[in-house]
Design a protein around this motif. Structure first.
Motif, PDB file in Angstrom:
ATOM      1  N   ARG A  34       0.837  -1.212   0.000  1.00 12.95           N
ATOM      2  CA  ARG A  34       0.000   0.000   0.000  1.00 12.95           C
ATOM      3  C   ARG A  34       0.868   1.256   0.000  1.00 12.95           C
ATOM      4  O   ARG A  34       0.558   2.239  -0.666  1.00 12.95           O
ATOM      5  CB  ARG A  34      -0.924   0.003   1.213  1.00 12.95           C
ATOM      6  N   HIS A  35       1.947   1.218   0.763  1.00 13.78           N
ATOM      7  CA  HIS A  35       2.829   2.375   0.816  1.00 13.78           C
ATOM      8  C   HIS A  35       3.439   2.663  -0.550  1.00 13.78           C
ATOM      9  O   HIS A  35       3.511   3.825  -0.980  1.00 13.78           O
ATOM     10  CB  HIS A  35       3.944   2.128   1.851  1.00 13.78           C
ATOM     11  N   LEU A  36       3.853   1.610  -1.242  1.00 10.17           N
ATOM     12  CA  LEU A  36       4.478   1.802  -2.552  1.00 10.17           C
ATOM     13  C   LEU A  36       3.450   2.199  -3.607  1.00 10.17           C
ATOM     14  O   LEU A  36       3.755   2.975  -4.515  1.00 10.17           O
ATOM     15  CB  LEU A  36       5.193   0.520  -2.980  1.00 10.17           C
ATOM     16  N   GLU A  37       2.250   1.672  -3.462  1.00  7.08           N
ATOM     17  CA  GLU A  37       1.216   1.986  -4.447  1.00  7.08           C
ATOM     18  C   GLU A  37       0.692   3.404  -4.287  1.00  7.08           C
ATOM     19  O   GLU A  37       0.478   4.117  -5.263  1.00  7.08           O
ATOM     20  CB  GLU A  37       0.065   0.991  -4.342  1.00  7.08           C
ATOM     21  N   GLN A  38       0.472   3.812  -3.067  1.00  2.83           N
ATOM     22  CA  GLN A  38      -0.164   5.106  -2.834  1.00  2.83           C
ATOM     23  C   GLN A  38       0.861   6.231  -2.735  1.00  2.83           C
ATOM     24  O   GLN A  38       0.506   7.406  -2.726  1.00  2.83           O
ATOM     25  CB  GLN A  38      -1.015   5.045  -1.567  1.00  2.83           C
ATOM     26  N   GLY A  39       2.119   5.914  -2.598  1.00  8.02           N
ATOM     27  CA  GLY A  39       3.155   6.935  -2.600  1.00  8.02           C
ATOM     28  C   GLY A  39       3.118   7.799  -1.339  1.00  8.02           C
ATOM     29  O   GLY A  39       2.787   7.349  -0.237  1.00  8.02           O
ATOM     30  N   SER A  40       3.403   9.061  -1.553  1.00  8.46           N
ATOM     31  CA  SER A  40       3.525   9.985  -0.413  1.00  8.46           C
ATOM     32  C   SER A  40       2.198  10.315   0.234  1.00  8.46           C
ATOM     33  O   SER A  40       2.153  10.960   1.270  1.00  8.46           O
ATOM     34  CB  SER A  40       4.205  11.285  -0.880  1.00  8.46           C
ATOM     35  N   ARG A  41       1.077   9.891  -0.440  1.00  9.48           N
ATOM     36  CA  ARG A  41      -0.225  10.174   0.158  1.00  9.48           C
ATOM     37  C   ARG A  41      -0.438   9.363   1.450  1.00  9.48           C
ATOM     38  O   ARG A  41      -1.275   9.677   2.273  1.00  9.48           O
ATOM     39  CB  ARG A  41      -1.329   9.835  -0.840  1.00  9.48           C
ATOM     40  N   VAL A  42       0.292   8.274   1.568  1.00 15.94           N
ATOM     41  CA  VAL A  42       0.191   7.434   2.772  1.00 15.94           C
ATOM     42  C   VAL A  42       1.399   7.711   3.659  1.00 15.94           C
ATOM     43  O   VAL A  42       2.539   7.688   3.188  1.00 15.94           O
ATOM     44  CB  VAL A  42       0.137   5.946   2.388  1.00 15.94           C
ATOM     45  N   GLY A  43       1.165   7.956   4.933  1.00 10.16           N
ATOM     46  CA  GLY A  43       2.262   8.214   5.865  1.00 10.16           C
ATOM     47  C   GLY A  43       2.963   6.930   6.263  1.00 10.16           C
ATOM     48  O   GLY A  43       2.700   5.843   5.726  1.00 10.16           O
ATOM     49  N   LEU A  44       3.848   7.079   7.174  1.00  8.38           N
ATOM     50  CA  LEU A  44       4.644   5.934   7.645  1.00  8.38           C
ATOM     51  C   LEU A  44       4.129   5.355   8.964  1.00  8.38           C
ATOM     52  O   LEU A  44       4.824   4.571   9.619  1.00  8.38           O
ATOM     53  CB  LEU A  44       6.102   6.362   7.814  1.00  8.38           C
ATOM     54  N   GLN A  45       2.924   5.759   9.379  1.00  9.27           N
ATOM     55  CA  GLN A  45       2.366   5.241  10.610  1.00  9.27           C
ATOM     56  C   GLN A  45       2.206   3.721  10.587  1.00  9.27           C
ATOM     57  O   GLN A  45       2.471   3.050  11.597  1.00  9.27           O
ATOM     58  CB  GLN A  45       1.007   5.908  10.894  1.00  9.27           C
ATOM     59  N   PRO A  46       1.769   3.124   9.456  1.00 10.55           N
ATOM     60  CA  PRO A  46       1.686   1.655   9.425  1.00 10.55           C
ATOM     61  C   PRO A  46       3.026   0.991   9.703  1.00 10.55           C
ATOM     62  O   PRO A  46       3.086  -0.039  10.383  1.00 10.55           O
ATOM     63  CB  PRO A  46       1.208   1.367   8.009  1.00 10.55           C
ATOM     64  N   ALA A  47       4.123   1.548   9.163  1.00  9.79           N
ATOM     65  CA  ALA A  47       5.450   0.980   9.416  1.00  9.79           C
ATOM     66  C   ALA A  47       5.792   1.057  10.903  1.00  9.79           C
ATOM     67  O   ALA A  47       6.318   0.103  11.491  1.00  9.79           O
ATOM     68  CB  ALA A  47       6.487   1.722   8.581  1.00  9.79           C
ATOM     69  N   MET A  48       5.469   2.202  11.523  1.00 11.49           N
ATOM     70  CA  MET A  48       5.718   2.359  12.952  1.00 11.49           C
ATOM     71  C   MET A  48       4.912   1.349  13.754  1.00 11.49           C
ATOM     72  O   MET A  48       5.407   0.748  14.717  1.00 11.49           O
ATOM     73  CB  MET A  48       5.361   3.786  13.381  1.00 11.49           C
ATOM     74  N   GLY A  49       3.631   1.124  13.331  1.00 11.32           N
ATOM     75  CA  GLY A  49       2.800   0.141  14.038  1.00 11.32           C
ATOM     76  C   GLY A  49       3.360  -1.254  13.917  1.00 11.32           C
ATOM     77  O   GLY A  49       3.355  -2.034  14.887  1.00 11.32           O
ATOM     78  N   LEU A  50       3.853  -1.615  12.704  1.00 14.82           N
ATOM     79  CA  LEU A  50       4.469  -2.931  12.531  1.00 14.82           C
ATOM     80  C   LEU A  50       5.706  -3.087  13.426  1.00 14.82           C
ATOM     81  O   LEU A  50       5.953  -4.154  13.997  1.00 14.82           O
ATOM     82  CB  LEU A  50       4.851  -3.121  11.064  1.00 14.82           C
ATOM     83  N   GLY A  51       6.481  -2.013  13.530  1.00 12.80           N
ATOM     84  CA  GLY A  51       7.669  -2.058  14.387  1.00 12.80           C
ATOM     85  C   GLY A  51       7.308  -2.275  15.854  1.00 12.80           C
ATOM     86  O   GLY A  51       7.974  -3.039  16.562  1.00 12.80           O
ATOM     87  N   ARG A  52       6.228  -1.649  16.310  1.00 10.40           N
ATOM     88  CA  ARG A  52       5.809  -1.827  17.705  1.00 10.40           C
ATOM     89  C   ARG A  52       5.339  -3.261  17.948  1.00 10.40           C
ATOM     90  O   ARG A  52       5.617  -3.847  19.012  1.00 10.40           O
ATOM     91  CB  ARG A  52       4.697  -0.841  18.047  1.00 10.40           C
ATOM     92  N   ARG A  53       4.615  -3.844  16.940  1.00  9.91           N
ATOM     93  CA  ARG A  53       4.178  -5.233  17.106  1.00  9.91           C
ATOM     94  C   ARG A  53       5.383  -6.177  17.117  1.00  9.91           C
ATOM     95  O   ARG A  53       5.402  -7.184  17.821  1.00  9.91           O
ATOM     96  CB  ARG A  53       3.214  -5.605  15.982  1.00  9.91           C
ATOM     97  N   ALA A  54       6.407  -5.828  16.324  1.00 10.75           N
ATOM     98  CA  ALA A  54       7.636  -6.633  16.321  1.00 10.75           C
ATOM     99  C   ALA A  54       8.311  -6.584  17.693  1.00 10.75           C
ATOM    100  O   ALA A  54       8.813  -7.590  18.206  1.00 10.75           O
ATOM    101  CB  ALA A  54       8.587  -6.135  15.235  1.00 10.75           C
TER     102      ALA A  54
END
Length: 232
Positions: free
Chosen positions: A18-38
């Motif tokens: 989704r991040h690569l498809e939507q580009g800069s319109r999508v923030g990096l919050q999902p990545a941060m959430g994945l890192g917290r789950r890790a």
């Protein structure tokens, strides 16, 4: 645990797509959430990096597509941030723990030294108490001995005074007997003088001289008695 890792890996692939498809319109919050789950699963940076490589292969980004690979690297960098921060916090906690341990060891040493000093103080106090107790017993014995000696001295003084009084009584009786005999002799002489005065004048003079000697002897006896009774 394996199921959780597989689920996280799939979530990582979908979020990266989704991040690569939507580009800069999508923030990096999902990545941060994945890192917290890790972090919650106890994953390390290397394990998350493998998960990222798997996502790149899945999304066929291993070759070409430099722009997307660059954006994927940014996504990964954001995802590992919670792990890095956790490690940083852990290092800080470790440093703080080491500092606290050093402080605790130093304080323990100080307390041990204080305890030893306290023990020495207790030993000294017990020694002083024992010395005082022994000294008290010694002085108590001395006091009892002193009282005993005083009682003995009092009895001895009483005996000496009684003996002196008895001796005075004895001397007084002897002197009284001596004076009585002397006075009796004077009385006999006076009676004799009375008879001699009628017959012989010369003999009268001799008797008077003898009677005077008896009087002098009696006076001496009286003075001796007075001196004896004036003695302490």
């Amino acid at each position: 645990m394996k199921q959780k890792l597989n689920a996280l890996s799939q979530q990582y692939v979908m979020a990266l797509r989704r991040h690569l498809e939507q580009g800069s319109r999508v923030g990096l919050q999902p990545a941060m959430g994945l890192g917290r789950r890790a972090v919650a699963l106890g994953l390390e940076t290397l394990e998350l990096a493998r998960m990222h490589e798997h996502a790149l292969v899945t999304l066929e980004l291993a070759k070409g597509k430099d722009g997307q690979i660059k954006r994927a690297e940014i996504f990964f960098a954001e995802a590992i941030t919670p792990i890095v921060e956790t490690h940083r916090a852990a290092r800080a906690s470790k440093i703080e723990l080491r500092r606290l341990n050093l402080s605790l060891n130093r304080r323990t040493g100080e307390l041990a030294a204080s305890h030893q000093q306290l023990k020495r103080g207790v030993v000294r106090r017990k020694s002083v108490e024992a010395a005082l107790k022994k000294s008290g017993q010694h002085y108590t014995k001395l006091l009892k001995d002193s009282l005993h000696l005083q009682e003995g001295l009092r009895q001895l003084t009483h005996q000496v005074l009684a003996a002196q009084e008895e001796e005075r009584k004895k001397i007084s009786k002897e002197l009284q007997d001596d004076i009585a005999q002397t006075l009796l002799g004077i009385n006999v002489r006076l009676l004799s003088l009375k008879q001699e005065a009628k017959l012989n004048t010369k003999g009268l003079k001799n008797e008077i001289a003898s009677t005077q000697r008896l009087v002098v002897k009696s006076a001496r006896s009286v003075r001796r008695v007075a001196r004896e009774f004036r003695k302490p």
